[in-house]
Design an enzyme around this catalytic site. Structure first.
Site, PDB file in Angstrom:
ATOM      1  CG  ASN A 185      -3.149  23.438   6.896  1.00  0.00           C
ATOM      2  OD1 ASN A 185      -2.330  24.321   6.647  1.00  0.00           O
ATOM      3  ND2 ASN A 185      -3.141  22.761   8.033  1.00  0.00           N
ATOM      4  CG  PHE A 186      -0.877  25.626   0.928  1.00  0.00           C
ATOM      5  CD1 PHE A 186      -2.058  24.997   0.580  1.00  0.00           C
ATOM      6  CD2 PHE A 186      -0.419  26.657   0.119  1.00  0.00           C
ATOM      7  CE1 PHE A 186      -2.771  25.373  -0.546  1.00  0.00           C
ATOM      8  CE2 PHE A 186      -1.112  27.039  -1.020  1.00  0.00           C
ATOM      9  CZ  PHE A 186      -2.298  26.398  -1.357  1.00  0.00           C
ATOM     10  CE  LYS A 187      -1.423  19.278   7.833  1.00  0.00           C
ATOM     11  NZ  LYS A 187      -1.342  17.918   8.400  1.00  0.00           N
ATOM     12  N   GLY A 194      -7.741  13.072   7.038  1.00  0.00           N
ATOM     13  CA  GLY A 194      -7.814  11.961   6.103  1.00  0.00           C
ATOM     14  C   GLY A 194      -8.687  12.169   4.887  1.00  0.00           C
ATOM     15  CB  ALA A 226      -3.423  19.018   4.797  1.00  0.00           C
ATOM     16  CB  SER A 227      -1.300  15.167   2.782  1.00  0.00           C
ATOM     17  OG  SER A 227      -2.244  14.348   3.441  1.00  0.00           O
ATOM     18  CD  GLU A 229      -7.953  18.873  10.955  1.00  0.00           C
ATOM     19  OE1 GLU A 229      -7.699  18.588   9.778  1.00  0.00           O
ATOM     20  OE2 GLU A 229      -7.189  19.558  11.656  1.00  0.00           O
ATOM     21  CB  ILE A 273      -4.030  14.484  10.821  1.00  0.00           C
ATOM     22  CG1 ILE A 273      -5.227  15.204  11.445  1.00  0.00           C
ATOM     23  CG2 ILE A 273      -3.228  15.461   9.979  1.00  0.00           C
ATOM     24  CD1 ILE A 273      -4.856  16.342  12.371  1.00  0.00           C
ATOM     25  CG  HIS A 300      -3.738  22.092  12.503  1.00  0.00           C
ATOM     26  ND1 HIS A 300      -2.799  21.081  12.570  1.00  0.00           N
ATOM     27  CD2 HIS A 300      -4.517  21.810  11.436  1.00  0.00           C
ATOM     28  CE1 HIS A 300      -3.000  20.227  11.590  1.00  0.00           C
ATOM     29  NE2 HIS A 300      -4.046  20.638  10.887  1.00  0.00           N
TER      30      HIS A 300
END
Length: 246
Positions: free
Chosen positions: A30-32, A202, A223-224, A162, A167, A114
């Site tokens: 997920n690039f958010k 996470g 994501a991150s 999630e 997150i 989300h």
């Protein structure tokens, strides 16, 4: 942003010639709205996902901003998801994200609910129906086991558990709260064994992914841990290799 070593071109060409589809075991990145995942950077990251998928023969998809769907889907072979859709049809819906437009831009699926774009259960139900109308695979996020069960009753293709408190923390739910992952799998499968269960929050390493899959998850939503990693290629490669090991 480091992107790793060169990929065998024959394997890349074979991957590019295939039709992008979502299949488990699966990694969704997920690039958010991260700077590292928007515009030109979105294309760079999608190409990283493409390389890792081809090297490991693992399905890696990306969820991008609406403005990046067409470019990423046109210039790479990676499956692309929208980060959200609205349960509307053609008409007077200024500012809404139309499922038909997302599909025509090249998306093969969409995230729904989300934790950063939370909606009601009724909204989820209608969005899943509209996604089905246009052939979008649905990945519905849920924060607790009971919500996973309720979401499964709506009939999505996938449910992603999630816990929002984990997150972006780097603390993987598969390690910190393994009972949440296994509980989500049990709850969803009891309702509909055809709904796949993903694990998010996470996830930053191959070990996190391996743990999630051993708990019954059929993929991960990250994501991150990839998008903001010092070397996205290495981070994602570690996760894909973990899937291969299972």
């Amino acid at each position: 942003m480091g992107f790793g070593v060169a990929l065998n071109m024959d394997r890349l060409n074979d991957y590019l010639m295939s039709t992008p589809t979502l299949k488990t075991p699966l990694i969704i990145v997920n690039f958010k709205a991260y700077r590292e995942g928007v515009g030109e950077n979105a294309l760079r990251l999608a190409r990283v996902a493409e390389r890792v998928a081809a090297e490991c023969d693992v399905c890696v998809a990306v969820a991008v901003q609406p403005t990046d769907i067409f470019r990423v889907s046109s210039e790479t072979g990676v499956p692309v998801l929208a980060q959200h859709i609205d349960p509307v049809g053609y008409g007077s819906h200024t500012g809404h994200i139309l499922p038909e437009a997302v599909r025509e831009a090249g998306a093969v699926g969409t995230l729904i609910n989300h934790s950063e774009r939370r909606v009601s259960l009724d909204f989820i139900r209608r969005a899943v129906e509209r996604a089905g109308d246009v052939g979008l695979t649905t990945v519905v996020c849920a924060d607790v086991v009971e919500m996973c069960r309720r979401v499964a009753e709506v009939g999505p293709d996938m449910v992603a558990i999630e816990p929002p408190e984990l997150i972006g923390t780097g603390i993987a739910v598969s390690k910190a709260k393994p009972e949440v992952v296994s509980g989500a799998v049990e709850a969803v499968k009891a309702v509909n064994p055809d709904v796949s269960v993903l694990c998010g929050a996470g996830i930053t390493s191959g070990e996190d992914v391996e743990t999630a899959l051993r708990l019954g998850a059929e993929g991960v939503l990250v994501a991150s841990g990839v998008v903001k990693a010092g070397n996205p290629y290495r981070a994602l490669l570690s996760m894909a290799r973990a899937i291969v090991r299972i």
